[in-house]
Design an enzyme around this catalytic site. Structure first.
Site, short mmCIF file in Angstrom:
data_model
loop_
_atom_site.label_atom_id
_atom_site.label_comp_id
_atom_site.label_asym_id
_atom_site.label_seq_id
_atom_site.Cartn_x
_atom_site.Cartn_y
_atom_site.Cartn_z
CB SER A 103 92.28 7.83 91.59
OG SER A 103 93.17 6.86 91.10
CE1 TYR A 147 89.88 7.99 87.05
CE2 TYR A 147 91.93 6.90 87.59
CZ TYR A 147 90.61 7.19 87.89
OH TYR A 147 90.04 6.67 89.03
N1 LIG Z 1 87.81 0.95 90.62
C1 LIG Z 1 89.00 1.47 90.89
O1 LIG Z 1 90.04 0.78 90.82
C2 LIG Z 1 89.10 2.91 91.32
C3 LIG Z 1 90.31 3.34 91.87
C4 LIG Z 1 90.43 4.67 92.26
C5 LIG Z 1 89.37 5.53 92.12
N2 LIG Z 1 88.20 5.09 91.58
C6 LIG Z 1 87.11 6.07 91.43
O2 LIG Z 1 85.95 5.58 92.04
C7 LIG Z 1 84.82 6.20 91.45
C8 LIG Z 1 83.77 5.15 91.16
O3 LIG Z 1 84.26 4.27 90.18
P1 LIG Z 1 84.00 2.69 90.19
O4 LIG Z 1 85.32 2.04 90.20
O5 LIG Z 1 83.01 2.33 91.20
O6 LIG Z 1 83.45 2.48 88.70
P2 LIG Z 1 81.98 2.23 88.12
O7 LIG Z 1 81.39 1.01 88.71
O8 LIG Z 1 82.18 2.29 86.65
O9 LIG Z 1 81.14 3.48 88.63
C9 LIG Z 1 81.19 4.73 88.01
C10 LIG Z 1 79.91 5.44 88.32
O10 LIG Z 1 79.98 6.76 87.78
C11 LIG Z 1 78.77 6.99 87.08
N3 LIG Z 1 78.88 7.99 86.03
C12 LIG Z 1 79.63 7.98 84.92
N4 LIG Z 1 79.40 9.10 84.20
C13 LIG Z 1 78.48 9.82 84.89
C14 LIG Z 1 77.83 11.05 84.68
N5 LIG Z 1 78.06 11.79 83.58
N6 LIG Z 1 76.95 11.50 85.61
C15 LIG Z 1 76.69 10.76 86.71
N7 LIG Z 1 77.26 9.57 86.96
C16 LIG Z 1 78.15 9.12 86.06
C17 LIG Z 1 78.38 5.63 86.51
O11 LIG Z 1 77.00 5.65 86.14
P3 LIG Z 1 76.42 4.85 84.88
O12 LIG Z 1 76.29 3.43 85.33
O13 LIG Z 1 75.11 5.52 84.62
O14 LIG Z 1 77.39 5.01 83.76
C18 LIG Z 1 78.69 4.76 87.71
O15 LIG Z 1 77.63 4.79 88.62
C19 LIG Z 1 85.33 6.92 90.21
O16 LIG Z 1 85.43 8.30 90.47
C20 LIG Z 1 86.70 6.33 90.00
O17 LIG Z 1 87.57 7.21 89.35
C21 LIG Z 1 88.04 3.80 91.17
#
Ligand SMILES: NC(=O)c1ccc[n+]([C@@H]2O[C@H](COP(=O)([O-])OP(=O)(O)OC[C@H]3O[C@@H](n4cnc5c(N)ncnc54)[C@H](OP(=O)(O)O)[C@@H]3O)[C@@H](O)[C@H]2O)c1
Length: 281
Positions: free
Chosen positions: A133, A146
C-alpha cells in the site's frame, strides 16, 4: 496456459477482481476464501478459478489449502499475497491485541503462505506479488498499525529476495493508493467499535480527529482507482520478463512516495498542519 497462481483474500475487492482477470487470461487460479458462499461466488466467475479455503492466520488452514493445491499441481507460478485488513487508532491507546491482529493477517499471514508456496516455486520462473500500500511509505495519522504492517511486509519480502537461493524468483511489491473496495467500510466499522472501548480520557483526547478522519475515509469507498486497474497491474507484473521491485498505483501513491524523500520532520509538519487546516482549527 498451464500456469497456476494462488491469490489470498479473493472473496472481494482487489483479490476477487485479480482472480477474474487472471482466469480470463488463461491462468489456473486458486482463489483463497474463508466462506462457502464466497467459494461458490468466485468459482462462478470463470471455470479457471478454484476456490480454496484459506485463513492466512491459521497454520492448519494454510496446510489444508496447500494439500488441495498439491493434488492439482506440483508447480506454482505465482503467489499474490493480497489478504489484508486495515486497523487504526491513536497509538497512545492502541491495544496490543489490535496490533497483533493487524500483523497476524497482513504480515505473518503473508509469510506463512509464502513459506508453503516456495517449495512449489523451485522449478523455473516464479513470482510473489505483494499487495502492499502507499501506507508503506509512512505517516498517515491514526492508521499506524496498517502503515507499519505494510512497511514490514515490504521489508520482510525484500530480505527474502536478497537471501533466497532461487535466482529466478521475482518478488514484487504493488503499492496502491485509494481503491474503491469494501476495505474502507469494513475497517472503519471495526475502528469505530474499537474507539468505543477507549477509556474516557482517550475518547476525549482524540474524538474530534478520529470522527473527522473516519468520516473522510468513508468517502474512499466511492473514490480512487477501480479494483480492475490493480488487477491489470498484477497481470502485467506476471507477464513482463523483468518486473520492477515496486510499483505505485494511483497519483496518491506516487505523491506518498515523493513525500518519503523529504526530511521526516518536514513531512510530519506538513501532515499536522494539513490535518488542522482540514479540520478548520
Ligand atoms: N482498497 C484500497 O484502497 C487499498 C489500498 C492499498 C492496498 N490495499 C490492500 O489490498 C488488499 C486487498 O484489500 P481490498 O481493498 O480488496 O479489501 P477487501 O475487499 O476487504 O478484501 C480483503 C480480503 O482479505 C481477506 N482476509 C481478511 N482476513 C483474512 C484472513 N485472516 N485470511 C484470509 N483472508 C483474509 C478478506 O476475506 P473475508 O471476506 O473472508 O474477510 C478479503 O477477501 C489488502 O491487503 C489491502 O491492504 C487496499
Amino acid at each position: 496456459m498451464d500456469k497456476y497462481v494462488l491469490i489470498t483474500g479473493a472473496s472481494s475487492g482487489l483479490g476477487k477482481e485479480t482472480a477474474k482477470k487472471l482466469a480470463q487470461e488463461g491462468y489456473r487460479v486458486f482463489a483463497g476464501v474463508r466462506k462457502q458462499e464466497d467459494k461458490e461466488a468466485v468459482e462462478a466467475l470463470n471455470p479457471n478459478i478454484e476456490g480454496v479455503f484459506l485463513d492466512v492466520t491459521s497454520d492448519e488452514s494454510v496446510n489444508c489449502a496447500f494439500e488441495k493445491i498439491s493434488e492439482k499441481t506440483d508447480k506454482l507460478y505465482a503467489l499474490v499475497n493480497n489478504a489484508g485488513v486495515a486497523l487504526a487508532g491513536p497509538v497512545e491507546y492502541l491495544t496490543i491485541d489490535i496490533l497483533k491482529k493487524q500483523f497476524d493477517i497482513n504480515v505473518f499471514g503473508a509469510i506463512r503462505v509464502a513459506q508453503k508456496a516456495l517449495p512449489l516455486m523451485k522449478k523455473g520462473d516464479a513470482r510473489i506479488v505483494n499487495i502492499s500500500s502507499m501506507a508503506s511509505y509512512g505517516v498517515f495519522p491514526f492508521v499506524s498499525p496498517y502503515c507499519v504492517s505494510k512497511r514490514s511486509l515490504d521489508m520482510f519480502f525484500n530480505s527474502l529476495s536478497v537471501e533466497c537461493k532461487m535466482p529466478e524468483l521475482k518478488i514484487i511489491s504493488i503499492k496502491p493508493g485509494v481503491v474503491k473496495t469494501p476495505i474502507w467500510n469494513k475497517s472503519l466499522d471495526e475502528c469505530e467499535k474499537n474507539m468505543e472501548f477507549l477509556c474516557e480520557e482517550g475518547k476525549k483526547k482524540y474524538e474530534k480527529e478520529f470522527a473527522f478522519l473516519t468520516a473522510n475515509a468513508r468517502k474512499n469507498n466511492d473514490k480512487g482507482l477501480e479494483p480492475a486497474q490493480i488487477a491489470q497491474l498484477v497481470s502485467k507484473v506476471l507477464r513482463v520478463k523483468n518486473p520492477k521491485l515496486s510499483y505505485n498505483a494511483g497519483n496518491d501513491s506516487v505523491f506518498a512516495r515523493l513525500l518519503s524523500f523529504l526530511p521526516q520532520s518536514f513531512v510530519n509538519f506538513l501532515i499536522k498542519f494539513g490535518l488542522k487546516k482540514r479540520m478548520g482549527e
